[in-house]
Write a protein that holds these residues in place. Structure first.
Motif, short mmCIF file in Angstrom:
data_model
loop_
_atom_site.label_atom_id
_atom_site.label_comp_id
_atom_site.label_asym_id
_atom_site.label_seq_id
_atom_site.Cartn_x
_atom_site.Cartn_y
_atom_site.Cartn_z
N PRO A 65 90.13 28.69 -27.64
CA PRO A 65 90.58 27.51 -26.87
C PRO A 65 90.65 26.24 -27.72
O PRO A 65 89.69 25.87 -28.41
N VAL A 66 91.81 25.60 -27.70
CA VAL A 66 92.03 24.40 -28.49
C VAL A 66 93.12 23.55 -27.83
O VAL A 66 94.06 24.09 -27.24
N LEU A 67 92.98 22.24 -27.92
CA LEU A 67 94.01 21.31 -27.48
C LEU A 67 94.62 20.68 -28.71
O LEU A 67 93.89 20.28 -29.63
N GLY B 296 106.30 16.68 -29.82
CA GLY B 296 105.80 17.00 -28.50
C GLY B 296 104.49 16.32 -28.17
O GLY B 296 103.93 15.56 -28.96
N ASP B 297 104.00 16.60 -26.98
CA ASP B 297 102.80 15.96 -26.45
C ASP B 297 101.61 16.92 -26.58
O ASP B 297 101.57 17.74 -27.48
N VAL B 298 100.67 16.82 -25.66
CA VAL B 298 99.48 17.65 -25.72
C VAL B 298 99.77 19.05 -25.18
O VAL B 298 100.53 19.21 -24.23
N THR B 299 99.20 20.06 -25.82
CA THR B 299 99.33 21.42 -25.33
C THR B 299 98.03 22.17 -25.53
O THR B 299 97.14 21.72 -26.26
N TYR B 300 97.93 23.30 -24.86
CA TYR B 300 96.73 24.13 -24.91
C TYR B 300 97.06 25.46 -25.57
O TYR B 300 98.10 26.05 -25.31
N VAL C 63 85.90 23.77 -26.60
CA VAL C 63 87.34 23.53 -26.77
C VAL C 63 87.53 22.46 -27.84
O VAL C 63 87.05 21.33 -27.68
N GLU C 64 88.20 22.81 -28.92
CA GLU C 64 88.45 21.85 -29.99
C GLU C 64 89.67 20.99 -29.66
O GLU C 64 90.51 21.38 -28.83
N VAL C 65 89.77 19.84 -30.33
CA VAL C 65 90.94 18.96 -30.20
C VAL C 65 91.44 18.64 -31.61
O VAL C 65 90.66 18.26 -32.48
N HIS C 66 92.75 18.82 -31.83
CA HIS C 66 93.35 18.54 -33.14
C HIS C 66 94.58 17.66 -32.96
O HIS C 66 95.43 17.93 -32.10
N GLU C 67 94.67 16.61 -33.75
CA GLU C 67 95.87 15.78 -33.81
C GLU C 67 96.71 16.28 -34.98
O GLU C 67 96.23 16.36 -36.11
N ILE D 23 94.41 19.45 -19.17
CA ILE D 23 95.43 18.54 -19.70
C ILE D 23 96.57 18.35 -18.71
O ILE D 23 96.65 19.05 -17.69
N VAL D 24 97.45 17.41 -19.03
CA VAL D 24 98.78 17.35 -18.42
C VAL D 24 99.70 18.06 -19.41
O VAL D 24 100.07 17.48 -20.43
N PRO D 25 100.04 19.34 -19.17
CA PRO D 25 100.73 20.13 -20.20
C PRO D 25 102.03 19.48 -20.67
O PRO D 25 102.92 19.19 -19.88
N CYS D 26 102.07 19.21 -21.98
CA CYS D 26 103.26 18.60 -22.60
C CYS D 26 103.61 17.26 -21.96
O CYS D 26 104.75 16.79 -22.07
N GLY D 27 102.64 16.64 -21.28
CA GLY D 27 102.87 15.36 -20.65
C GLY D 27 103.71 15.43 -19.40
O GLY D 27 104.15 14.39 -18.88
#
Length: 261
Positions: free
Chosen positions: A43-45, A77-81, A68-72, A178-182
């Motif tokens: 699991p990662v965002l 695109g926006d945020v995804t899982y 759950v990790e988070v990587h920039e 998240i809000v998938p892909c915004g």
């Protein structure tokens, strides 16, 4: 033209990112051909260049509690899982190697076409939606279309990285983080929920690779291990950039579950 395909099994996101960086540099140097990495992530965002951190709905404490990790990162695109049960594909392509040369938009449309055809093999009708990258189910009556695959790519001097994420047997509850892909007004779905026959990760992986061959007009070559792809530094010239393989990839080579051997 040959496309080398590697099944990497489940790989942590940072290692996958480092491996992509290595392969992109090798592709720039023309020391390898076009490559498709297929894998799953824990699991990662991931936050793309155009993302807003407000689209992560979970607190840092909740993410940490759930590992759950988070990587920039530098993809579009926006945020995804990403997570277990999701097929992630990282094509390392030189867009200049195709005839005619592929542009960024044409490349993304072809990725969508690969996934649309793959979903069709499981009886799932999918489509593009104008203004929204990715692959979506068809709407019907009061049912809205749902996103089944996300696409986010990075292109540097004609070489691609990052790619697509197709929900196969993904636990969709994780998308509540998240809000998938915004996109707040559409839900996500998976092949498992939509398909006539229960999909397996291995089956979907082979279906997707087959359609990469058809859509991009490439001959598919499955490799047994990373060593089959990476050049031997001893055979290079003195001017060659030394090959740098991420330490975690080196360690995982010998572990059976990673499919490197």
């Amino acid at each position: 033209m040959i496309l080398s395909v590697l099944d990497l099994g489940r790989l942590d996101y940072a290692t996958g990112l480092a491996l992509q960086k290595t392969l992109v540099e090798l592709r720039h140097q023309q020391r390898i051909g076009n490559v498709l990495l297929l894998l799953e992530h824990p699991p990662v965002l991931t936050l793309g260049r155009n993302s807003s951190r407000s689209n992560i709905l979970a607190s840092d404490e909740m993410l940490a509690a759930r590992d759950v990790e988070v990587h920039e990162i530098n993809r579009g695109g926006d945020v995804t899982y990403h997570g277990p049960g999701q097929l992630v594909g990282y094509p390392i392509f030189d867009l200049r190697s195709f005839s005619p040369r592929l542009g960024a938009v044409d490349y993304v449309r072809k990725l969508e076409e690969v996934l649309i055809r793959a979903c069709g093999d499981y009886g799932v009708r999918t489509q593009r939606i104008a203004g929204r990258t990715g692959v979506w189910t068809f709407a019907g009556g009061s049912v809205q279309e749902k996103k089944i695959a996300a696409i986010g790519v990075h292109i540097s001097r004609g070489i691609t990285s990052h790619g697509f994420a197709l929900n196969v047997t993904t636990d969709l509850r994780d998308f509540n983080l998240i809000v998938p892909c915004g996109i707040a007004d559409r839900d996500v779905t998976s092949l498992e929920l939509e398909a006539e026959n229960a999909p397996t990760m291995e089956g979907v992986m082979h279906t997707v690779s087959r359609y990469f061959g058809q859509v991009f007009d490439l001959q598919i070559l499955w490799l047994e291990s990373l060593e089959d792809l990476l050049p031997d530094p001893a055979k290079g010239s003195a001017q060659d950039t030394p090959l740098s393989i991420p330490n975690e990839v080196k360690r995982l080579r010998g572990e059976k579950e990673t499919h490197f051997a």
